[in-house]
Scaffold this motif. Structure first.
Motif, PDB file in Angstrom:
ATOM      1  N   GLU A   7       0.886  -1.141  -0.021  1.00 29.81           N
ATOM      2  CA  GLU A   7      -0.132  -0.104   0.132  1.00 29.81           C
ATOM      3  C   GLU A   7       0.718   1.286  -0.021  1.00 29.81           C
ATOM      4  N   ILE A   8       0.457   2.061  -0.755  1.00 28.37           N
ATOM      5  CA  ILE A   8       1.156   3.555  -0.800  1.00 28.37           C
ATOM      6  C   ILE A   8       0.147   4.306  -0.425  1.00 28.37           C
ATOM      7  N   LEU A   9       0.457   5.036   0.630  1.00 28.78           N
ATOM      8  CA  LEU A   9      -0.654   5.924   1.380  1.00 28.78           C
ATOM      9  C   LEU A   9      -0.192   7.384   1.754  1.00 28.78           C
ATOM     10  N   SER A  10      -0.955   8.512   1.614  1.00 32.03           N
ATOM     11  CA  SER A  10      -0.571   9.690   2.239  1.00 32.03           C
ATOM     12  C   SER A  10      -0.536   9.695   3.794  1.00 32.03           C
ATOM     13  N   TYR A  11       0.513  10.260   4.120  1.00 28.69           N
ATOM     14  CA  TYR A  11       0.523  10.402   5.591  1.00 28.69           C
ATOM     15  C   TYR A  11       0.545  12.177   6.084  1.00 28.69           C
ATOM     16  N   ASN A  12      -0.650  12.152   6.630  1.00 30.75           N
ATOM     17  CA  ASN A  12      -0.980  13.743   6.558  1.00 30.75           C
ATOM     18  C   ASN A  12      -1.550  14.046   8.071  1.00 30.75           C
ATOM     19  N   LYS A  13      -1.433  12.869   8.975  1.00 35.27           N
ATOM     20  CA  LYS A  13      -1.723  13.081  10.305  1.00 35.27           C
ATOM     21  C   LYS A  13      -0.762  12.358  11.416  1.00 35.27           C
ATOM     22  N   VAL A  14      -0.089  12.895  12.200  1.00 34.28           N
ATOM     23  CA  VAL A  14       0.578  12.394  13.249  1.00 34.28           C
ATOM     24  C   VAL A  14       0.182  11.070  14.106  1.00 34.28           C
ATOM     25  N   ASP A  15       0.732  10.141  14.019  1.00 30.66           N
ATOM     26  CA  ASP A  15       0.239   9.211  14.686  1.00 30.66           C
ATOM     27  C   ASP A  15       1.600   8.143  15.235  1.00 30.66           C
ATOM     28  N   GLU A  16       1.266   7.125  15.735  1.00 30.83           N
ATOM     29  CA  GLU A  16       2.299   5.884  16.460  1.00 30.83           C
ATOM     30  C   GLU A  16       3.370   5.945  15.525  1.00 30.83           C
ATOM     31  N   ASN A  17       3.339   5.782  14.292  1.00 30.15           N
ATOM     32  CA  ASN A  17       4.284   5.463  13.023  1.00 30.15           C
ATOM     33  C   ASN A  17       5.141   6.667  12.937  1.00 30.15           C
ATOM     34  N   LEU A  18       5.147   7.951  13.554  1.00 28.62           N
ATOM     35  CA  LEU A  18       5.949   8.670  13.267  1.00 28.62           C
ATOM     36  C   LEU A  18       7.413   8.389  13.631  1.00 28.62           C
ATOM     37  N   SER A  47       9.972  16.992  16.405  1.00 31.37           N
ATOM     38  CA  SER A  47       8.996  18.140  16.221  1.00 31.37           C
ATOM     39  C   SER A  47       8.999  18.689  15.104  1.00 31.37           C
ATOM     40  N   TYR A  48       9.967  18.844  14.043  1.00 28.45           N
ATOM     41  CA  TYR A  48       9.975  19.374  12.541  1.00 28.45           C
ATOM     42  C   TYR A  48       9.154  18.711  11.959  1.00 28.45           C
ATOM     43  N   LEU A  49       9.405  17.305  12.111  1.00 30.68           N
ATOM     44  CA  LEU A  49       8.588  16.364  11.038  1.00 30.68           C
ATOM     45  C   LEU A  49       7.068  16.376  11.503  1.00 30.68           C
ATOM     46  N   LYS A  50       6.792  16.643  12.633  1.00 32.39           N
ATOM     47  CA  LYS A  50       5.334  16.485  13.107  1.00 32.39           C
ATOM     48  C   LYS A  50       4.615  17.921  12.255  1.00 32.39           C
ATOM     49  N   LYS A  51       5.646  18.991  12.569  1.00 31.57           N
ATOM     50  CA  LYS A  51       5.270  20.382  11.793  1.00 31.57           C
ATOM     51  C   LYS A  51       4.687  20.060  10.314  1.00 31.57           C
ATOM     52  N   ILE A  52       5.647  19.349   9.404  1.00 37.01           N
ATOM     53  CA  ILE A  52       5.433  19.443   7.995  1.00 37.01           C
ATOM     54  C   ILE A  52       4.520  18.216   7.482  1.00 37.01           C
ATOM     55  N   VAL A  53       4.230  17.514   8.402  1.00 43.63           N
ATOM     56  CA  VAL A  53       3.209  16.364   8.360  1.00 43.63           C
ATOM     57  C   VAL A  53       1.845  17.021   7.993  1.00 43.63           C
ATOM     58  N   VAL A  54       1.540  18.068   8.816  1.00 46.29           N
ATOM     59  CA  VAL A  54       0.228  18.735   8.874  1.00 46.29           C
ATOM     60  C   VAL A  54       0.319  20.011   7.982  1.00 46.29           C
ATOM     61  N   ASP A  55       1.312  19.973   7.256  1.00 48.59           N
ATOM     62  CA  ASP A  55       1.451  21.457   6.247  1.00 48.59           C
ATOM     63  C   ASP A  55       1.088  21.085   5.023  1.00 48.59           C
ATOM     64  N   PRO A  56      -0.066  21.286   4.442  1.00 45.80           N
ATOM     65  CA  PRO A  56      -0.509  21.096   3.012  1.00 45.80           C
ATOM     66  C   PRO A  56      -0.349  22.107   2.323  1.00 45.80           C
ATOM     67  N   ARG A  57       0.553  23.006   2.605  1.00 42.91           N
ATOM     68  CA  ARG A  57       1.133  24.142   1.566  1.00 42.91           C
ATOM     69  C   ARG A  57       1.887  23.794   0.692  1.00 42.91           C
ATOM     70  N   CYS A  58       3.126  23.002   1.189  1.00 40.22           N
ATOM     71  CA  CYS A  58       3.882  22.863   0.107  1.00 40.22           C
ATOM     72  C   CYS A  58       4.701  21.651   0.664  1.00 40.22           C
ATOM     73  N   ASN A  59       4.453  20.691   1.537  1.00 38.09           N
ATOM     74  CA  ASN A  59       4.892  19.611   1.961  1.00 38.09           C
ATOM     75  C   ASN A  59       4.077  18.058   1.448  1.00 38.09           C
ATOM     76  N   TYR A  60       4.434  17.393   1.145  1.00 38.75           N
ATOM     77  CA  TYR A  60       3.463  16.199   0.929  1.00 38.75           C
ATOM     78  C   TYR A  60       4.415  14.693   1.259  1.00 38.75           C
ATOM     79  N   ILE A  61       3.765  14.161   2.317  1.00 35.68           N
ATOM     80  CA  ILE A  61       4.560  12.904   2.714  1.00 35.68           C
ATOM     81  C   ILE A  61       3.721  11.737   2.402  1.00 35.68           C
ATOM     82  N   PHE A  62       4.167  10.450   1.904  1.00 37.77           N
ATOM     83  CA  PHE A  62       3.665   9.201   1.502  1.00 37.77           C
ATOM     84  C   PHE A  62       4.352   7.976   2.097  1.00 37.77           C
ATOM     85  N   THR A  63       3.808   7.046   2.436  1.00 37.93           N
ATOM     86  CA  THR A  63       4.552   6.099   3.096  1.00 37.93           C
ATOM     87  C   THR A  63       4.280   4.683   2.235  1.00 37.93           C
ATOM     88  N   LEU A  64       5.228   3.792   2.114  1.00 36.79           N
ATOM     89  CA  LEU A  64       5.308   2.469   1.579  1.00 36.79           C
ATOM     90  C   LEU A  64       4.803   1.525   2.694  1.00 36.79           C
TER      91      LEU A  64
END
Length: 253
Positions: A7-18, A47-64
């Motif tokens: 599965e390749i999924l968008s990661y846009n919410k901080v959870d236990e996988n951070l 803390s920085y990663l948490k910040k960009i995870v929820v920033d939809p303006r220019c940061n997009y994260i996906f997980t495999l």
């Protein structure tokens, strides 16, 4: 043998996988001389990663994910008409199996930014495997930057900071050194100083840090410093249409 579920999924919410994403980022410099010196190893990186995870303006994260377990992370940054691949990290168990191509192109499909003009990224020259991979995907080298370590020839005595120079956190939460409110260095785990501006190096408190920079050090060679090259970062670029067309040639659907 049961086929792995991918599965390749968008990661846009901080959870236990951070925490898994943080460890994957540390693999970026595993086999080069910058290992442990980059921000991915700093205590402020979570803390920085948490910040960009929820920033939809220019940061997009996906997980495999394979069978529900995160084995890779991709971070895209958007600049005007450019998609910049900030990082792609796969677990060591998943490297060399062709999963990187699938992960990259499928993430771009999910990103759905086909109207952008260019796709670009940085890669270390020491990572020849990745460099060749990107070349095969159609990217060309545009420019390069050499990372260096600076050594003091004579032990520098402690220098008290001038009124213009202060330590404080930057906008992203990393401990930094500022001169007249302009950031000139990032401090990683209170052991490494990543110097972004060498103009004021003779006024900086250097004695307690490992000194790393990717700036021009030519003018330092006649002073009280020795310079050692660590690695070279290469900027690669490709027209977006060309890059996406290559997915068809590679039979990536």
């Amino acid at each position: 043998m049961m086929k792995e579920k991918m599965e390749i999924l968008s990661y846009n919410k901080v959870d236990e996988n951070l925490a898994v994403l943080i460890e994957l980022h540390k693999l970026i410099s595993k086999n080069n001389k910058l290992n442990n010196h980059l921000i991915y190893f700093d205590t402020n990186f979570p803390s920085y990663l948490k910040k960009i995870v929820v920033d939809p303006r220019c940061n997009y994260i996906f997980t495999l994910r394979l069978n529900g377990t995160i084995e890779g992370v991709i971070h895209f940054k958007i600049f005007n008409d450019i998609i910049f691949l900030n990082n792609i990290c796969l677990s060591e168990n998943c490297q060399g199996k062709g999963l990187g191509k699938i992960f990259l192109f499928e993430s771009l499909n999910l990103l759905n930014k086909t109207d952008f003009k260019y796709f670009t990224l940085d890669v270390f020259m020491s990572n020849q495997r990745a460099l060749l991979w990107y070349k095969n995907l159609g990217l060309e080298m545009n420019k390069s930057t050499t990372w260096k370590q600076i050594f003091l020839i004579n032990n520098q005595e402690y220098k008290s900071l001038s009124d213009e120079m202060i330590f404080k956190k930057d906008f992203n939460g990393f401990n930094s050194l500022f001169f007249n409110e302009v950031k000139i260095a990032t401090i990683v785990n209170n052991t490494t100083m990543l110097i972004h501006d060498l103009t004021y190096i003779n006024q900086m408190p250097l004695y307690k840090y490992i000194l790393i920079t990717n700036q021009d050090t030519e003018f330092l060679k006649n002073g009280n410093f020795e310079i050692t090259d660590l690695d070279t970062s290469v900027r690669m670029i490709c027209p977006m249409k060309t890059f996406l067309n290559n997915s068809n040639k590679l039979n990536i659907k």
